[in-house]
Enzyme design. Structure first.
Site, PDB file in Angstrom:
ATOM      1  N   LYS A   7     -19.884 -16.505  28.918  1.00  0.00           N
ATOM      2  CA  LYS A   7     -20.461 -15.169  29.155  1.00  0.00           C
ATOM      3  C   LYS A   7     -21.178 -15.155  30.502  1.00  0.00           C
ATOM      4  O   LYS A   7     -21.388 -16.220  31.108  1.00  0.00           O
ATOM      5  CB  LYS A   7     -21.425 -14.817  28.022  1.00  0.00           C
ATOM      6  CG  LYS A   7     -22.616 -15.754  27.907  1.00  0.00           C
ATOM      7  CD  LYS A   7     -23.494 -15.375  26.731  1.00  0.00           C
ATOM      8  CE  LYS A   7     -24.639 -16.376  26.608  1.00  0.00           C
ATOM      9  NZ  LYS A   7     -25.758 -15.851  25.850  1.00  0.00           N
TER      10      LYS A   7
ATOM     11  N   ARG B 204     -32.623 -11.400  16.457  1.00  0.00           N
ATOM     12  CA  ARG B 204     -31.960 -10.719  17.576  1.00  0.00           C
ATOM     13  C   ARG B 204     -30.784  -9.903  17.047  1.00  0.00           C
ATOM     14  O   ARG B 204     -30.809  -8.687  17.081  1.00  0.00           O
ATOM     15  CB  ARG B 204     -31.516 -11.758  18.609  1.00  0.00           C
ATOM     16  CG  ARG B 204     -30.925 -11.172  19.871  1.00  0.00           C
ATOM     17  CD  ARG B 204     -30.704 -12.211  20.947  1.00  0.00           C
ATOM     18  NE  ARG B 204     -29.598 -13.139  20.666  1.00  0.00           N
ATOM     19  CZ  ARG B 204     -29.185 -14.069  21.524  1.00  0.00           C
ATOM     20  NH1 ARG B 204     -29.790 -14.226  22.691  1.00  0.00           N
ATOM     21  NH2 ARG B 204     -28.182 -14.875  21.218  1.00  0.00           N
TER      22      ARG B 204
ATOM     23  N   HIS C 167     -27.392 -18.264  15.204  1.00  0.00           N
ATOM     24  CA  HIS C 167     -27.788 -18.775  16.522  1.00  0.00           C
ATOM     25  C   HIS C 167     -29.161 -19.424  16.409  1.00  0.00           C
ATOM     26  O   HIS C 167     -30.064 -18.875  15.769  1.00  0.00           O
ATOM     27  CB  HIS C 167     -27.821 -17.619  17.535  1.00  0.00           C
ATOM     28  CG  HIS C 167     -28.043 -18.060  18.946  1.00  0.00           C
ATOM     29  ND1 HIS C 167     -27.345 -19.089  19.530  1.00  0.00           N
ATOM     30  CD2 HIS C 167     -28.900 -17.612  19.900  1.00  0.00           C
ATOM     31  CE1 HIS C 167     -27.748 -19.247  20.782  1.00  0.00           C
ATOM     32  NE2 HIS C 167     -28.695 -18.369  21.028  1.00  0.00           N
TER      33      HIS C 167
ATOM     34  N   ARG D 250     -20.778 -24.091  19.924  1.00  0.00           N
ATOM     35  CA  ARG D 250     -20.642 -23.105  21.004  1.00  0.00           C
ATOM     36  C   ARG D 250     -21.514 -23.497  22.190  1.00  0.00           C
ATOM     37  O   ARG D 250     -22.505 -22.846  22.477  1.00  0.00           O
ATOM     38  CB  ARG D 250     -21.091 -21.715  20.529  1.00  0.00           C
ATOM     39  CG  ARG D 250     -20.453 -21.172  19.285  1.00  0.00           C
ATOM     40  CD  ARG D 250     -20.935 -19.733  19.043  1.00  0.00           C
ATOM     41  NE  ARG D 250     -22.385 -19.610  19.070  1.00  0.00           N
ATOM     42  CZ  ARG D 250     -23.169 -19.688  18.001  1.00  0.00           C
ATOM     43  NH1 ARG D 250     -22.666 -19.872  16.800  1.00  0.00           N
ATOM     44  NH2 ARG D 250     -24.474 -19.561  18.122  1.00  0.00           N
TER      45      ARG D 250
ATOM     46  N   TYR E 140     -43.193 -14.607  56.170  1.00  0.00           N
ATOM     47  CA  TYR E 140     -44.071 -13.507  55.763  1.00  0.00           C
ATOM     48  C   TYR E 140     -45.431 -14.010  55.271  1.00  0.00           C
ATOM     49  O   TYR E 140     -45.499 -14.961  54.502  1.00  0.00           O
ATOM     50  CB  TYR E 140     -43.416 -12.711  54.632  1.00  0.00           C
ATOM     51  CG  TYR E 140     -42.180 -11.962  55.051  1.00  0.00           C
ATOM     52  CD1 TYR E 140     -42.246 -10.949  55.991  1.00  0.00           C
ATOM     53  CD2 TYR E 140     -40.950 -12.282  54.499  1.00  0.00           C
ATOM     54  CE1 TYR E 140     -41.098 -10.260  56.376  1.00  0.00           C
ATOM     55  CE2 TYR E 140     -39.808 -11.600  54.873  1.00  0.00           C
ATOM     56  CZ  TYR E 140     -39.890 -10.591  55.818  1.00  0.00           C
ATOM     57  OH  TYR E 140     -38.761  -9.919  56.197  1.00  0.00           O
TER      58      TYR E 140
ATOM     59  N   CYS F 172     -37.301 -15.681  52.395  1.00  0.00           N
ATOM     60  CA  CYS F 172     -36.995 -14.286  52.752  1.00  0.00           C
ATOM     61  C   CYS F 172     -35.795 -13.799  51.940  1.00  0.00           C
ATOM     62  O   CYS F 172     -35.165 -14.561  51.214  1.00  0.00           O
ATOM     63  CB  CYS F 172     -36.660 -14.174  54.239  1.00  0.00           C
ATOM     64  SG  CYS F 172     -37.901 -14.890  55.322  1.00  0.00           S
TER      65      CYS F 172
ATOM     66  N   ASP G  31     -32.854 -12.985  53.067  1.00  0.00           N
ATOM     67  CA  ASP G  31     -31.568 -13.515  53.559  1.00  0.00           C
ATOM     68  C   ASP G  31     -31.680 -14.898  54.205  1.00  0.00           C
ATOM     69  O   ASP G  31     -30.665 -15.457  54.621  1.00  0.00           O
ATOM     70  CB  ASP G  31     -30.987 -12.572  54.630  1.00  0.00           C
ATOM     71  CG  ASP G  31     -31.106 -11.127  54.214  1.00  0.00           C
ATOM     72  OD1 ASP G  31     -30.508 -10.780  53.183  1.00  0.00           O
ATOM     73  OD2 ASP G  31     -31.817 -10.370  54.883  1.00  0.00           O
TER      74      ASP G  31
HETATM   75  C1  LIG Z   1     -24.845 -16.744  20.510  1.00  0.00           C
HETATM   76  C2  LIG Z   1     -24.841 -17.825  21.535  1.00  0.00           C
HETATM   77  N1  LIG Z   1     -24.179 -18.964  21.279  1.00  0.00           N
HETATM   78  C3  LIG Z   1     -24.123 -19.969  22.189  1.00  0.00           C
HETATM   79  C4  LIG Z   1     -24.786 -19.877  23.392  1.00  0.00           C
HETATM   80  C5  LIG Z   1     -24.730 -21.037  24.360  1.00  0.00           C
HETATM   81  O1  LIG Z   1     -26.006 -21.552  24.576  1.00  0.00           O
HETATM   82  P1  LIG Z   1     -26.243 -22.779  25.576  1.00  0.00           P
HETATM   83  O2  LIG Z   1     -25.917 -22.275  26.922  1.00  0.00           O
HETATM   84  O3  LIG Z   1     -27.684 -23.086  25.426  1.00  0.00           O
HETATM   85  O4  LIG Z   1     -25.351 -23.871  25.144  1.00  0.00           O
HETATM   86  C6  LIG Z   1     -25.499 -18.721  23.687  1.00  0.00           C
HETATM   87  C7  LIG Z   1     -26.215 -18.615  24.956  1.00  0.00           C
HETATM   88  O5  LIG Z   1     -27.312 -18.178  25.064  1.00  0.00           O
HETATM   89  C8  LIG Z   1     -25.539 -17.667  22.734  1.00  0.00           C
HETATM   90  O6  LIG Z   1     -26.192 -16.526  22.979  1.00  0.00           O
END
Ligand SMILES: Cc1ncc(COP(=O)(O)O)c(C=O)c1O
Length: 399
Positions: A56, A155, A184, A243, A284, A334, A336
């Site tokens: 993602k 969540r 999760h 995951r 700055y 800065c 850039d």
């Molecule tokens: C639902 C879910 N599963 C898995 C992950 C993967 O987590 P990580 O990057 O800590 O392995 C995330 C990331 O936030 C998540 O939101």
């Protein structure tokens, strides 16, 4: 006179900038390292546990499609996971054929598109079960979904005490098959007994929800709970699939004894050099004043590229690598540019490579180091590298 070419083959804003104007700033993405990390995770969890690679947020800033294809090619993953339907569509457009789980559970009007592009939705709302049932019937097929249980993240997902409502909704959705059940973990990366206790509690709640689902006849082929920390620190959290995201990108080095390789290398080059007299200010607000004669290099990367502005506020300065040596950042970062101290490198010259994240010679600056200096977490460092920075891919998967 030849007509000037006004149309440039646009891929990403950063690429136009680099190809036409030559700014040396780039993020090199080592796809071999991605594949290596995926295989390292697979070796940890063994053949009985599937690995679903989390890509993602543009693969945490690394580029979703090339990373996904490298993961597919690694032979270590069963599927991929994104947050949004549109992220899944981007992967399909990028030629990714692997199963894709949409974890964010926001479908709005996209139920038909989700199924049409063979994306597997995670559902957290009763209405979505009904909507996927309708969409599946319209398409004359069955909808495979994963349902999410909220065991302590607060969540997304069905609270365990609402599993009965979930079961009732599924009974009224004859075209929906529950392929997976997931939760999760909120504290798997929290050190010490606090993290372990909270994780154990979540897993207990998850087990209870799974038992109630099983009693109602819902027996999913896939059960999963573990992010990177859960995968490496809590074998009980692995169930039939994990995951991981962070570790695929070489982050989470302290989570376990796994050989993980850094994936992103953020680099630029020295574009100007000047010598300051004692007392001269840099950047700055004059936050830095030279205590002695100081040689300063200007590097064309700034907070608009994702180099964290807050590194200037820590107790010790952030550093960059030039000629394999660490050079402190001077004064405010800065938008850039950033200025660095090269007094200790008399032969520093214009054009020298500057590494802000990643390795040069024997030195290495990790995302964890930059995160600690800027009050951020590792994830924010790579996710924060902006579109303006071209990604240059190395490894088994040509872009
Ligand atoms: C639902 C879910 N599963 C898995 C992950 C993967 O987590 P990580 O990057 O800590 O392995 C995330 C990331 O936030 C998540 O939101």
């Amino acid at each position: 006179m030849p007509t000037p070419r006004l149309i440039h083959p646009v891929r990403r804003p950063g690429e136009i900038f680099q190809e036409r104007y030559g700014r040396p700033t780039r993020a090199e993405i080592d796809l071999s390292a991605v594949a290596h990390n995926a295989r390292a995770v697979k070796a940890q969890v063994g053949d009985a546990v599937e690995v679903w690679g989390v890509v993602k947020a543009d693969a945490y800033g690394h580029g979703a499609a090339p990373v996904a294809r490298a993961l597919e090619g690694s032979g270590a993953i069963e599927g991929l996971a994104v947050s949004l339907v549109e992220e899944g569509l981007e992967l399909r457009r990028g030629g990714v054929a692997a199963p894709i789980l949409v974890m964010g559970s926001v479908y709005s009007q996209a139920h038909l598109d989700t199924l049409a592009h063979d994306l597997t939705p995670v559902v957290s709302e009763l209405e979505d079960i009904e909507a996927f049932d309708r969409a599946a019937r319209l398409r004359g097929e069955r909808a495979r979904v994963h349902v999410k249980i909220d065991t302590g993240m607060a969540r997304l997902g069905f609270r365990p005490e609402h599993v009965d409502r979930l079961v009732a909704a599924l009974a009224n959705a004859p075209s929906v098959d529950v392929e997976g059940v997931m939760t999760h973990l909120a504290n798997a990366d929290v050190a010490g007994s606090a993290g372990a206790d909270a994780t154990r509690e979540q897993l207990e709640r998850f087990d209870q929800a799974l038992a109630r689902l099983a009693a109602a006849g819902v027996r999913p082929a896939r059960v999963h709970a573990a992010n990177s920390a859960g995968t490496l620190r809590f074998p009980a959290a692995r169930y039939g699939a994990v995951r991981p995201g962070l570790v695929l990108y070489g982050g989470g080095q302290t989570l376990g004894n796994v050989d993980l390789r850094p994936v992103m290398r953020l680099s630029s080059a020295v574009v100007q050099l000047r010598t300051l007299a004692p007392g001269d200010a840099v950047s700055y607000g004059g936050l830095y004043r030279a205590p002695r004669v100081t040689r300063v290099a200007t590097v064309p990367i700034g907070y608009a590229d994702g180099y964290p502005r807050r590194v200037q506020m820590g107790a010790r300065p952030a550093e960059v690598l030039i000629k394999g040596r660490r050079c402190p950042v001077l004064g405010a970062v800065c938008m850039d540019m950033v200025m660095v101290d090269v007094t200790a490198i008399p032969d520093a010259e214009i054009g020298d490579e500057v590494v802000l994240l990643g390795g040069q010679g024997a030195e290495q600056i990790g995302a964890a180091e930059l995160a600690a200096l800027s009050g951020q977490i590792e994830y924010e460092i790579t996710c924060g590298v902006s579109k303006r920075v071209p990604r240059v891919y190395r490894g088994p998967e040509p872009e």
